[in-house]
Structures are given as C-alpha cells and as structure tokens.
Design an enzyme around this catalytic site. Structure first.
Site, mmCIF file in Angstrom:
data_model
loop_
_atom_site.group_PDB
_atom_site.id
_atom_site.type_symbol
_atom_site.label_atom_id
_atom_site.label_comp_id
_atom_site.label_asym_id
_atom_site.label_seq_id
_atom_site.Cartn_x
_atom_site.Cartn_y
_atom_site.Cartn_z
ATOM 1 N N HIS A 67 0.825 -1.208 0.000
ATOM 2 C CA HIS A 67 0.000 0.000 0.000
ATOM 3 C C HIS A 67 0.856 1.254 0.000
ATOM 4 C CE1 HIS A 67 0.648 -1.313 4.197
ATOM 5 N NE2 HIS A 67 0.776 -0.025 4.475
ATOM 6 N N CYS A 180 1.545 2.383 11.941
ATOM 7 C CA CYS A 180 2.553 1.970 10.962
ATOM 8 C C CYS A 180 2.887 3.183 10.107
ATOM 9 C CB CYS A 180 2.066 0.798 10.107
ATOM 10 S SG CYS A 180 0.845 1.228 8.847
#
Length: 630
Positions: A67, A180
């Site tokens: 991603h 993250c």
C-alpha cells in the site's frame, strides 16, 4: 463508502503470472494504471517499494497488502491479485502469498476513503473469508463475498459501539496503541488482532490507532492511570511521554498482528517494564521493525537534515563562480560584490553551519531533544577547530551517548526535580562534558589526521586516483540514495571540507549517470521499454542533470539484475574519467549548475566524463534488457 466502490472488476487479476514479490507488484501496478487509477505509474511503484523497504507487507496466512498514499494516485482504488500456487512475498510466517490486495490512496484521500481502505485489511483476518476468496470462480463472486463480509463487519462494529456506550464508566484493564508508517493497513490489522484475541481471553481492552486519518480512539489520562498495562505496537512515532511511570510493552506493529496472545499474556501477567519518559514530547516507538536502527539510523538523521545546507549553500557558491572563480575576493581584479555576497551566504554561513547541524541531529536521533544542544556545539567546535567533518561525526555520537548516560545517572533524583532536568541539568552538564572532550581530547588528533589524509590524497599517482574515482563513482549507483551512496557522498563532503575537491568531482559524476543513462536508453532502445517507462525516462534527463540519483530507482527496482550492473559500470566509468581529467569540485551539490565551478581541469572534460558514463550505462541497458512483448 463500501470497499467495492474502490475495488472493481477492472482492477482484479485472478491468475497472477508472477511467483515473485517484485513481479506481483509489477502486475498489480500495471493493472491499476491500465484501469486509469494512477497519475504516474513509476512514482506510484516507487512509493509502494519505499513502503516495502520499511517492512514487508506480506502479513502471513497467505495474504499481502502492499500500500501507498501518494500524489501519483489519481483515484483511490484497490487492486486484487490471486495466485493459487502462491508467490514468494517475504511474509512474516515464511509462507507464500495467495491473496494480494494493493491499496492505492491519493495524497488528498478523504476520511471515508481511508476508513474503507483500512477496513479491508481487518476483513482479511478471518480465515474462512480468505478461503472463500481463494476458491471464488469469478470477479463478480469476489465482489459479492466482500460485500457480504463487509456488512457483517459493520454490524459487529455497531454492536461494539453500543456495548461501549453502555459501559462507558468502565476502565479497560489493558490499553494499546497501534501505528505503521503509512497508517492504512497494518495499523488497523494490529488493532483488530489485539481486540479479537483480548475478547477470546476475556480481557477488557481499548486500542488507539495512529492512522493516516489521524489518531482515533485516543487514550485518556484517566484510562492510562488506571490501566494494568499498555501495549504499544507501532513502527512510527506515537506520544510516549504520557505513559511515564506506567507498565508499557513496546513492540513492532507486526507483533500486534502476528503475536497478539503473547503480548496480551505478558501485559496481563505484569511482565511489561515501567516506562521512563525523556521529557521530549513525542518519541519514536522502539518497536520499529524496519531494521533501520543504531549507527546507520542516527547517521542518516544527521545527513538528511544537513542536506538543505549542502544543496542551498553549494548552489549559491556555484552561482558566485559565474562572475569569475575569484570574484568573491575583494583583492582580485574580477571582484564583484554580488559574488562576494553569494559566497558569504553559501560558504561562510550555510557551509559554516553544515557540520554543526549534522552533529546536532545525530545527537538528537540518539538522545532526543536534550542531545541537540551539545551536539550542535560539539559540531561547531569541530568546524572552528580544524577537525572538520570527521570531528563533527564524532561530536554528534559523543553528545548523544553522553546525554543517554546523564539520563541514567540522574534517574534517581527526586521526581520534583524532573521539570528542571531538561532545562538545566542536561544542557549544562552535557555541553560541559562534550565541550571539554572536544577541546582537550578530540579536535587536535582529528585535525592532524585530516591534514595527513589531505596530503596523502594530494600525493596519489594518476593510476591510484583513477582507481579511487572508479570506486567512488560506482558506489553512487549501488543503492541510489541508500547507505552506500550516502557513504560516498559523505566522504566527498569531508574531502571538500579538508580542501581536496577531486573526490567529490568523481562522486557527483557517478551520481548523475544512473538517471541520465536510463533516460538515454529509453530514447535509443524504445522497444525495450513500455510507454510509461519511456515517459518516466524523459523526466530522468532532468533528474540526472540536477544530480538526483534516485531518478533511476523505479527502473532498477523493475529489473535489478540488468539495470543495476549497467548503472554501476557507467557511474564507475564517469568517476574514473573525472579523476583522470584532473577535475575538482568545490560545491557538493547542484548538478549542471555547479559544473562551471570545476577546478583543476576543464569543465568541458568533466561534462565529457559524465557523457562517457551515460553512454556506457545506456548501451549496457539496451544490450541486456529484453524487448517488451506486445
């Protein structure tokens, strides 16, 4: 917004051809580009690979979720790829990936988009759902399965919210924070994994998520005070000082996904250590799973913060040379006041601060804010004392670890004195210790070593100089902005600081060649590149001209076995010829802007060295790459 508003049949590949991670990424990036979801295919792929470099998005259980959030995305979207035989994806459990969801978030993605994208990652925690996706026979069946699962998930969330409202006076026994670097997938997967496992174990938990849409479900001061333990599963910065004096278990975000039971058991059994705050406000969670720790991480923090001084000062110095090499000298016939002003701004001030900034940010990386002042002062002492760049490196690490030792030494002081530690004790003691060590122990021997090194380089024969240029030029192309590239660049700056300009001439030539060589290859060998690659190749002419080596990264990542050896050969050749032609470069950055500043040789010969390296790279790439299959 529903997941299936972002995942469409035209962004699915039900039978991935590739069995490697790089190949799978290529297929899905191409699918998104073909479907019209991207502004720039090369930039998007670079963003995907940059996220992979931090830690693999292969989460295990046969699933990978690459991603990125970038301006290269035109429309937020999801691409789905399925490999029934499995693709090697560096997964956390070592198993091949069968289901790959590539998340493409635009830089300006709204909250609805981000929540929808993150919801997908949590659905994939369900084993039966994964099995259904693997055995689905068509794109439409996959859409139906995802719709059904998403409705179930939304229903569960509403039920949980209702229960939370009924129990809003209860304080959870365990708190958690997840985060993250991108804040789209892993943040929410870790949160759901911890919540699901806590439910199984009969534990009360509240999880704060630090996602790309901001902090959600923030932990209150009262909850932190009353909780039995706190789990921080994060690879990015979170607010840590609020946990001062509380039992905190600090891990990486992937631990939250893969090992929730172990973390919760440790927290429940009182095995979390007591966290001691530094007083620095925000700290980076030490659970970083990217592998960038220790010496390299601290050095890169210093180098990256120093670069604006290097680039800005270097280009201004180069512009001053347009008026004449000695135009900044009031006693020279070519003197020009504007050239003098540029030289003073770029050389005396920007370059004068360069080493101090390097040292300050190295120390800050090690010891947070209390390290900054002694690091800056130690770096400035290195500059003014003749210890130069090497002395600044030593000052930065020295200051950082002196502050770490001071923190441990003063840890036993009464808590009432905590407020004045950072504003009195740390700065006074650390500046005193670092200053004394620099003044009496470090500066003189480093200054002597710098003089020896300068004399040794000046005395090198032609053959040895060419070999040095070959090595330094090649280093610039090995990882294009990575540690080897930065090591060569750092050495070049140190030599400029020592008064020897030849090594950096080889370094900049070597750094300009990779994107220039790739650009020329896309022009000469059109049939070996896609249209998107040819378009990206054209922009590489400008990136190379401005000494931005990273412009070659997308091509190297797409075909490393052929491209990387080609660019190393070209860069090494350019570096060797720059040394052979006797070129020296007093400005550390700027590309074509600083070529007129070349000393000790003709600027035209320096351009020739770069052109030779560019042609070598282009010909090798053209010879080694295979034609694109139509």
């Amino acid at each position: 917004m529903k997941i299936t508003e972002l995942l469409k049949t035209d962004t699915m590949v039900l039978n991935l051809e590739s069995t490697t991670k790089d190949g799978v990424i290529d297929e899905l990036v191409q699918k998104l580009d073909t479907a019209g979801r991207l502004n720039d295919k090369a930039d998007f792929k670079e963003a995907i690979l940059a996220r992979e470099a931090q830690s693999s998005t292969g989460i295990g259980e046969g699933v990978a979720i690459p991603h990125a959030k970038t301006a290269a995305v035109k429309t937020p979207a999801i691409a789905f790829g399925r490999s029934k035989n499995g693709a090697e994806y560096e997964s956390l459990d070592g198993q091949p990936a069968h289901l790959v969801f590539m998340i493409a978030a635009s830089e300006g993605a709204n909250e609805d988009h981000l929540q929808t994208l993150s919801r997908l990652s949590t659905l994939l925690m369900d084993e039966s759902f994964r099995s259904d996706l693997i055995h689905a026979e068509s794109e439409d069946e996959i859409i139906t399965l995802i719709d059904k699962k998403e409705k179930e998930k939304l229903g569960e969330e509403e039920t949980e919210e209702s229960r939370a409202e009924e129990k809003d006076t209860d304080t959870p026994s365990i708190l958690a924070v997840t985060g993250c670097p991108t804040g789209i997938a892993h943040t929410y997967m870790a949160a759901d994994s911890l919540k699901d496992k806590a439910k199984e174990m009969g534990l009360s938990i509240k999880v704060e998520t630090n996602g790309s849409d901001g902090v959600k479900n923030r932990l209150s001061a009262e909850e932190i005070e009353k909780a039995d333990a706190i789990i921080v599963a994060s690879d990015t910065k979170v607010e840590m000082d609020r946990f001062d004096g509380r039992p905190v278990l600090v891990k990486g975000v992937t631990d939250g996904i893969r090992r929730p039971e172990e973390l919760l058991t440790q927290a429940k059994n009182g095995e979390a250590p007591i966290y001691k705050a530094s007083g620095g406000g925000q700290e980076e969670s030490s659970g970083d799973s990217s592998g960038r720790k220790g010496f390299y991480k601290h050095l890169m923090n210093g180098v990256s913060n120093m670069l604006p001084f290097v680039v800005g000062g270097g280009v201004l110095i180069a512009i001053s040379f347009f008026f004449g090499i000695n135009a900044a000298n009031p006693e020279d016939p070519s003197y020009h006041p504007f050239a003098e002003a540029l030289s003073v701004i770029g050389g005396e001030n920007a370059f004068g601060l360069m080493v101090a900034v390097l040292a300050g940010f190295i120390a800050m990386s090690i010891a947070d804010r209390p390290g900054f002042a002694p690091g800056m002062i130690g770096g400035l002492m290195a500059t003014t004392g003749g210890a130069g760049f090497l002395g600044g490196l030593i000052a930065g690490f020295l200051a950082g670890y002196v502050v770490i030792l001071l923190k441990k030494a003063l840890a036993g002081l009464p808590k009432v004195l905590d407020g004045i530690k950072t504003i009195l004790f740390y700065p006074v003691l650390s500046i005193f210790i670092v200053g004394m060590l620099m003044h009496f122990v470090i500066i003189e021997p480093i200054s002597i070593f710098n003089t020896f090194l300068e004399n040794w380089l000046d005395g090198m024969g032609t053959g040895n100089i060419v070999i040095l240029g070959l090595i330094l030029g090649g280093m610039m192309a090995v990882d294009m902005g990575g540690p080897i590239n930065k090591a060569a660049f750092t050495f070049g700056i140190a030599m400029i600081d020592a008064g020897n300009y030849a090594p950096h001439a080889a370094i900049m030539a070597g750094g300009m060649v990779p994107p220039l060589g790739i650009a020329l290859a896309t022009t000469l060998f059109k049939k070996k590149f896609t249209k998107e690659e040819r378009d990206a190749g054209f922009s590489s002419y400008f990136l190379g001209a401005f000494f931005i080596t990273e412009g070659a990264i997308p091509f190297a990542a797409a075909d490393p076995g052929r491209v990387i050896p080609s660019i190393i050969a070209g860069s090494a050749t350019a570096g060797a010829f720059a040394m052979l032609f006797g070129n020296g470069l007093p400005a550390p950055h700027g590309g074509i802007f600083v070529i007129p500043a070349i000393q000790g040789g003709s600027p035209w010969l320096y351009v020739l060295a770069i052109l030779i390296g560019t042609v070598v790279t282009a010909l090798l790439v053209g010879f080694l790459k295979r034609p694109i299959r139509s």
